[in-house]
Motif scaffolding. Structure first.
Motif, PDB file in Angstrom:
ATOM      1  N   LEU A  98      53.864  18.195 -23.648  1.00 68.86           N
ATOM      2  CA  LEU A  98      53.821  17.888 -24.783  1.00 68.86           C
ATOM      3  C   LEU A  98      55.214  17.984 -24.964  1.00 68.86           C
ATOM      4  O   LEU A  98      55.787  17.072 -25.556  1.00 68.86           O
ATOM      5  CB  LEU A  98      53.167  18.786 -25.460  1.00 68.86           C
ATOM      6  CG  LEU A  98      51.586  18.688 -25.071  1.00 68.86           C
ATOM      7  CD1 LEU A  98      51.157  19.954 -25.706  1.00 68.86           C
ATOM      8  CD2 LEU A  98      51.668  17.421 -25.961  1.00 68.86           C
ATOM      9  N   ASP A  99      56.073  19.039 -24.455  1.00 66.68           N
ATOM     10  CA  ASP A  99      57.430  19.019 -24.643  1.00 66.68           C
ATOM     11  C   ASP A  99      58.001  17.638 -23.981  1.00 66.68           C
ATOM     12  O   ASP A  99      59.161  17.436 -25.335  1.00 66.68           O
ATOM     13  CB  ASP A  99      58.092  20.183 -23.974  1.00 66.68           C
ATOM     14  CG  ASP A  99      58.006  22.055 -25.293  1.00 66.68           C
ATOM     15  OD1 ASP A  99      57.656  21.632 -26.498  1.00 66.68           O
ATOM     16  OD2 ASP A  99      57.609  22.618 -24.744  1.00 66.68           O
ATOM     17  N   ALA A 100      58.286  17.324 -22.986  1.00 70.18           N
ATOM     18  CA  ALA A 100      58.542  16.707 -22.297  1.00 70.18           C
ATOM     19  C   ALA A 100      58.713  14.822 -23.277  1.00 70.18           C
ATOM     20  O   ALA A 100      59.332  14.223 -23.348  1.00 70.18           O
ATOM     21  CB  ALA A 100      58.463  15.994 -20.862  1.00 70.18           C
ATOM     22  N   GLY A 101      57.369  14.704 -24.014  1.00 69.00           N
ATOM     23  CA  GLY A 101      56.749  13.512 -24.220  1.00 69.00           C
ATOM     24  C   GLY A 101      57.777  13.786 -25.546  1.00 69.00           C
ATOM     25  O   GLY A 101      57.809  12.596 -26.054  1.00 69.00           O
ATOM     26  N   LEU A 102      57.284  14.550 -25.973  1.00 74.10           N
ATOM     27  CA  LEU A 102      58.652  15.314 -27.319  1.00 74.10           C
ATOM     28  C   LEU A 102      59.581  14.609 -27.692  1.00 74.10           C
ATOM     29  O   LEU A 102      60.435  13.656 -28.296  1.00 74.10           O
ATOM     30  CB  LEU A 102      58.066  16.384 -28.120  1.00 74.10           C
ATOM     31  CG  LEU A 102      57.128  16.757 -28.570  1.00 74.10           C
ATOM     32  CD1 LEU A 102      57.279  17.726 -29.426  1.00 74.10           C
ATOM     33  CD2 LEU A 102      56.651  15.662 -29.892  1.00 74.10           C
ATOM     34  N   ILE A 103      60.351  15.050 -26.232  1.00 69.95           N
ATOM     35  CA  ILE A 103      61.502  14.972 -26.608  1.00 69.95           C
ATOM     36  C   ILE A 103      62.362  13.505 -25.774  1.00 69.95           C
ATOM     37  O   ILE A 103      62.913  12.745 -26.111  1.00 69.95           O
ATOM     38  CB  ILE A 103      62.383  15.488 -24.958  1.00 69.95           C
ATOM     39  CG1 ILE A 103      62.691  17.208 -25.323  1.00 69.95           C
ATOM     40  CG2 ILE A 103      64.115  15.292 -24.720  1.00 69.95           C
ATOM     41  CD1 ILE A 103      62.854  17.873 -24.546  1.00 69.95           C
ATOM     42  N   ALA A 104      61.087  12.756 -25.028  1.00 60.90           N
ATOM     43  CA  ALA A 104      61.265  11.302 -25.330  1.00 60.90           C
ATOM     44  C   ALA A 104      61.163  10.594 -25.604  1.00 60.90           C
ATOM     45  O   ALA A 104      61.752   9.405 -26.095  1.00 60.90           O
ATOM     46  CB  ALA A 104      60.515  11.298 -23.721  1.00 60.90           C
ATOM     47  N   ALA A 105      59.782  10.411 -26.625  1.00 57.43           N
ATOM     48  CA  ALA A 105      59.875   9.848 -27.492  1.00 57.43           C
ATOM     49  C   ALA A 105      61.238   9.741 -28.952  1.00 57.43           C
ATOM     50  O   ALA A 105      61.203   8.574 -29.476  1.00 57.43           O
ATOM     51  CB  ALA A 105      58.612  10.436 -28.352  1.00 57.43           C
ATOM     52  N   THR A 106      61.032  11.278 -29.248  1.00 58.12           N
ATOM     53  CA  THR A 106      62.530  11.272 -30.056  1.00 58.12           C
ATOM     54  C   THR A 106      63.824  10.162 -29.563  1.00 58.12           C
ATOM     55  O   THR A 106      64.362   9.819 -30.595  1.00 58.12           O
ATOM     56  CB  THR A 106      62.789  12.396 -30.044  1.00 58.12           C
ATOM     57  OG1 THR A 106      61.536  12.941 -30.561  1.00 58.12           O
ATOM     58  CG2 THR A 106      63.814  12.815 -31.055  1.00 58.12           C
ATOM     59  N   VAL A 107      63.965  10.474 -28.180  1.00 59.87           N
ATOM     60  CA  VAL A 107      64.981  10.146 -28.165  1.00 59.87           C
ATOM     61  C   VAL A 107      65.368   8.603 -27.801  1.00 59.87           C
ATOM     62  O   VAL A 107      66.407   7.916 -28.130  1.00 59.87           O
ATOM     63  CB  VAL A 107      65.672  10.568 -26.297  1.00 59.87           C
ATOM     64  CG1 VAL A 107      66.732   9.331 -25.800  1.00 59.87           C
ATOM     65  CG2 VAL A 107      66.368  12.185 -26.411  1.00 59.87           C
ATOM     66  N   ALA A 108      64.122   8.072 -27.582  1.00 55.84           N
ATOM     67  CA  ALA A 108      63.901   6.490 -27.238  1.00 55.84           C
ATOM     68  C   ALA A 108      63.257   5.744 -28.930  1.00 55.84           C
ATOM     69  O   ALA A 108      63.803   4.740 -29.027  1.00 55.84           O
ATOM     70  CB  ALA A 108      62.412   5.923 -26.532  1.00 55.84           C
TER      71      ALA A 108
END
Length: 194
Positions: free
Chosen positions: A147-157
């Motif tokens: 979840l944390d990795a997904g949040l970071i990736a989605a926000t950056v992208a």
């Protein structure tokens, strides 16, 4: 065992609540206290009762082991840091107007379900038995990591531009992810009180 019925009974009841290596040390300590009480001139029953009183209840000893078990400690850390990390992400999404991002509805639903599942699994891990606690904490920790990795990736992208709450949310998620990566090997060792 000790040779006194109160101490023998106590140690038999204590055995399933602590690791065997700890049980051996606890049994030795209890026997030494009992023998010390006998040497001080107490009758056998009084010496045994005094040693048990000094030692503490089985619930107290068991609680101390569980509270310091890697699985219990990790589940507690992840659950209690979750709301703070969540608030930083909520501020990020509100400030960055997440509703304007091109985020697929299915991804948002999957994230919500994943978050709910991770919280439930970690909450159950706090109350679970030894082996179940270890497995549930590993599963919940891996879920939190994703979840944390997904949040970071989605926000950056997907974020159109950086907003100030990202300076809190991203490091907070990275810190939690680093914690999960560090604690998973300890959990995977399947501590007997995990």
């Amino acid at each position: 065992m000790a040779g006194h019925v109160l101490i023998d009974s106590y140690l038999a009841e204590l055995r399933p609540h602590v690791p065997s290596s700890a049980w051996d040390e606890l049994a030795d300590g209890l026997l030494e206290t009992y023998e010390h009480n006998l040497a001080a001139g107490l009758e056998q029953d009084a010496a045994a009762t005094g040693a048990l009183h000094d030692f503490g209840t089985i619930e107290q000893i068991s609680h101390a082991f569980v509270a310091n078990a890697p699985g219990h400690r990790a589940a507690r850390v992840l659950l209690f840091t979750g709301p703070l990390v969540g608030l930083s992400w909520a501020a990020t999404f509100l400030t960055a107007t997440v509703w304007t991002w091109h985020l697929p509805v299915g991804a948002a639903i999957a994230f919500g379900l994943g978050l709910f599942a991770a919280v439930v699994v970690l909450a159950v891990a706090l109350r679970a038995t030894r082996c179940a606690r270890t497995r549930l904490t590993a599963i919940g920790g891996a879920g939190a990591l994703l979840l944390d990795a997904g949040l970071i990736a989605a926000t950056v992208a997907l974020a159109p531009s950086p907003v100030w709450p990202m300076a809190v949310a991203i490091p907070a998620s990275l810190a939690r992810a680093a914690y999960v990566v560090r604690m998973l090997p300890h959990i995977a060792r399947r501590s007997p009180l995990g």
